[in-house]
Design a protein around this motif. Sequence first.
Motif: not given
Length: 126
Positions: A30-38
């Motif tokens: 989830r942290l990696r996905a949030a980082r990619r989205t950001a």
Amino acid sequence: MSQQDHELERRARELFLRASRDVDPAMAGRLRAARRTALASPASHTAARRLLIPASAFAVVALATLMVWQPLGNRSPAPPADVQTVDATDPTDLPPDADSTDPSLYQDLQFYSWLAYNDGQARNNK
């Protein structure tokens, strides 16, 4: 930096590394996905748009200023109404009558003679 600052930095780094090692795989995903989205968000585009609006407004003002205050080119201002114009194309023309002209014109007759002589020389050299 003081000794306390170094100690605080060391402890914060140690806590961060321990917490990042202990993160479960679901949370890490989830942290990696949030980082990619950001990183993929158009926030950089928004910042560019925020800069483009004032820049384009400045360009419009500069263009309008140049259009209003552009040089007049080779236009010469009209002579005052009290000045008599003399057509200098015919060299046999007599000077204007002394009673009808400004007396200050006769103050520098040597200069006018020099000017006429040099103007004639320049025309002959062409």
